[in-house]
Design an enzyme around this catalytic site. Structure first.
Site, PDB file in Angstrom:
ATOM      1  N   THR A  42       0.829  -1.214   0.000  1.00 19.52           N
ATOM      2  CA  THR A  42       0.000   0.000   0.000  1.00 19.52           C
ATOM      3  C   THR A  42       0.864   1.265   0.000  1.00 19.52           C
ATOM      4  O   THR A  42       0.609   2.201  -0.756  1.00 19.52           O
ATOM      5  CB  THR A  42      -0.909  -0.007   1.253  1.00 19.52           C
ATOM      6  N   HIS A  98      -5.716   0.206  -7.572  1.00 24.06           N
ATOM      7  CA  HIS A  98      -6.385  -0.496  -6.480  1.00 24.06           C
ATOM      8  C   HIS A  98      -6.486  -1.963  -6.870  1.00 24.06           C
ATOM      9  O   HIS A  98      -6.704  -2.277  -8.041  1.00 24.06           O
ATOM     10  CB  HIS A  98      -7.803   0.061  -6.272  1.00 24.06           C
TER      11      HIS A  98
END
Ligand code: IDP
Ligand code: MG
Length: 175
Positions: free
Chosen positions: A102, A130
């Site tokens: 992330t 994503h």
């Protein structure tokens, strides 16, 4: 002993920074290495509601408002994302690995986020794509972003409904 690997579906979004940096082709090429199938793809203008629902697990975070602005394209003058469903063996894990961690500073430099992501001066992780992180999340997200007929694989139970006074735009072939 053979371990049976399940076919899975996963949602991938090319976020507005990925589009602005012209990374679409690059990302699709990297994803092709996974040998997964593209089961759906479209460009989407992201409403406030869609962005907030997509990231609802983060609504108490200090970066939430900026994250919503990011997904809607307000930080990049690109008010769209590319949404895709990838399908095949171990799809969730394969795509997450290709995406990277992330935090783009911690992501493997050969991963998509490690190669192309950054942290903004406001502290938001702009990490280009994503990718769903588990089956439950993938199902929720795919059902949020796509209608059953937009996906070429039957992933989840669907039903037919008849809607009265349903309005939609069609091509005006007389014009
Ligand atoms: P994921 O995208 O790797 O699944 P999530 O925790 O679901 O990570 O967070 C969603 C998005 O919110 C991240 O992709 C990133 O853009 C942003 N984000 C998550 N955690 C942070 C943080 O600690 N600081 C800044 N931005 C963050
Ligand atoms: Mg997540």
């Amino acid at each position: 002993m053979n371990t049976i690997k399940k076919n899975q579906a996963t949602l991938i979004l090319i976020k507005p920074d990925g589009l602005k940096k012209s990374l679409t082709g690059n990302i699709l090429t990297r994803m092709a290495e996974t040998k997964l199938e593209i089961a759906a793809a479209k460009m989407v203008r992201v409403s406030e509601e869609l962005a907030a629902e997509h990231y609802k697990h983060l609504k108490d975070k200090p970066f939430f408002d900026e994250l919503i602005r990011y997904l809607r394209g307000e930080l990049h003058d690109r008010k769209k994302v590319m949404a895709m469903v990838y399908w095949g063996e171990e799809a969730i894990k394969k795509v997450r690995e290709m995406a990277g961690a992330t935090n783009p500073e911690e992501a493997d430099p050969v991963s998509i986020r490690g190669a192309y992501g950054r942290i903004t001066t406001k502290g938001l992780y702009e990490n280009v794509i994503h990718a769903s992180s588990n089956e439950e999340e993938a199902k929720r997200e795919i059902q949020l972003w796509f209608a059953p007929d937009e996906i070429i694989v039957d992933l989840y139970p669907a039903k037919t409904i008849v809607e009265k006074e349903y309005k939609r735009r069609v091509w005006d072939t007389s014009a």
